[in-house]
Scaffold this motif. Sequence first.
Motif, PDB file in Angstrom:
ATOM      1  N   LEU A  24      38.965  62.061  50.798  1.00 42.90           N
ATOM      2  CA  LEU A  24      40.436  62.187  50.568  1.00 42.90           C
ATOM      3  C   LEU A  24      40.898  63.379  51.135  1.00 42.90           C
ATOM      4  CD1 LEU A  24      40.781  61.787  46.701  1.00 42.90           C
ATOM      5  CD2 LEU A  24      41.680  60.288  48.421  1.00 42.90           C
ATOM      6  N   TYR A  25      39.992  64.611  51.396  1.00 39.03           N
ATOM      7  CA  TYR A  25      40.476  65.632  52.196  1.00 39.03           C
ATOM      8  C   TYR A  25      40.484  65.265  53.685  1.00 39.03           C
ATOM      9  CZ  TYR A  25      39.765  69.985  54.797  1.00 39.03           C
ATOM     10  OH  TYR A  25      39.766  71.071  55.701  1.00 39.03           O
ATOM     11  N   SER A  67      43.867  63.159  54.136  1.00 43.71           N
ATOM     12  CA  SER A  67      45.095  64.012  54.258  1.00 43.71           C
ATOM     13  C   SER A  67      45.040  64.886  55.370  1.00 43.71           C
ATOM     14  CB  SER A  67      45.077  64.941  52.789  1.00 43.71           C
ATOM     15  OG  SER A  67      43.778  65.747  52.958  1.00 43.71           O
ATOM     16  N   SER A  68      43.929  65.458  55.865  1.00 47.87           N
ATOM     17  CA  SER A  68      43.776  66.136  56.874  1.00 47.87           C
ATOM     18  C   SER A  68      44.263  65.463  58.296  1.00 47.87           C
ATOM     19  CB  SER A  68      42.503  67.027  57.078  1.00 47.87           C
ATOM     20  OG  SER A  68      42.096  67.678  56.192  1.00 47.87           O
ATOM     21  N   ALA A 127      45.987  62.951  58.243  1.00 45.53           N
ATOM     22  CA  ALA A 127      47.447  62.653  58.206  1.00 45.53           C
ATOM     23  C   ALA A 127      48.407  63.860  58.662  1.00 45.53           C
ATOM     24  CB  ALA A 127      47.986  62.072  56.828  1.00 45.53           C
ATOM     25  N   PHE A 128      47.827  65.008  58.053  1.00 44.88           N
ATOM     26  CA  PHE A 128      48.609  66.260  58.415  1.00 44.88           C
ATOM     27  C   PHE A 128      48.512  66.551  59.755  1.00 44.88           C
ATOM     28  CE2 PHE A 128      48.038  71.051  59.210  1.00 44.88           C
ATOM     29  CZ  PHE A 128      49.331  71.466  58.542  1.00 44.88           C
ATOM     30  N   PRO A 160      49.859  72.603  47.903  1.00 44.34           N
ATOM     31  CA  PRO A 160      50.430  71.187  48.158  1.00 44.34           C
ATOM     32  C   PRO A 160      51.457  70.702  47.415  1.00 44.34           C
ATOM     33  CG  PRO A 160      48.285  71.086  47.532  1.00 44.34           C
ATOM     34  CD  PRO A 160      48.524  72.705  47.664  1.00 44.34           C
ATOM     35  N   ALA A 216      55.192  69.525  48.423  1.00 50.08           N
ATOM     36  CA  ALA A 216      55.663  68.041  48.089  1.00 50.08           C
ATOM     37  C   ALA A 216      56.890  68.162  47.594  1.00 50.08           C
ATOM     38  CB  ALA A 216      54.600  67.243  47.253  1.00 50.08           C
TER      39      ALA A 216
END
Length: 172
Positions: A6-7, A10-11, A13-14, A69, A73
């Motif tokens: 997941l990290y 998300s990294s 995507a970031f 986060p 959001a």
Amino acid sequence: IIGRLLYGFSSGAFGLLVPAYTSETAEQSIKGALGSLQQLIVTLGVLFVGVVGKYVEWRLMTGIFLFIPVLMAVWMVFMPESPVFLVTKGRMDQAKRSLLFLRGPEFDADSELTEIKNNVQASKEIGSIGLQTLMTTNHYLVPALISMMLMFLQQFSGINAVLANAIQLFEV
């Protein structure tokens, strides 16, 4: 393992979304500076986590860092879509409102909106570059290979292992 997956997602995507949103919403005069700040902020975040992790138990640290986060959001719900995106979709009134939100109510949005329209039109005329063109044309291939090699060397230098075990490494 699931947390690391997941990290990683998300990294990734970031790493793609933040520079795109920043470049589409920033004023021309500060666009480059804001784009280069992203990596600095990421590095400062890693340092901050390492320092806090030295003194705080991991469960408390997780709760503390979950706040950031969640705050982002909630904050992003109130941010407008980028003016460039809205212009590409033909939603000019919303693009103007977005510019006024980002620059302030006194800003002359019409001139920047015209510039965005011209840039979007020029991009449509040029078209996108396909994978075949990217891999067969030297002036595209060389920069692509250099950037991929830099990313490869960065990731395989072992920095993630060092960062993940930094506290134990410095205790020895």
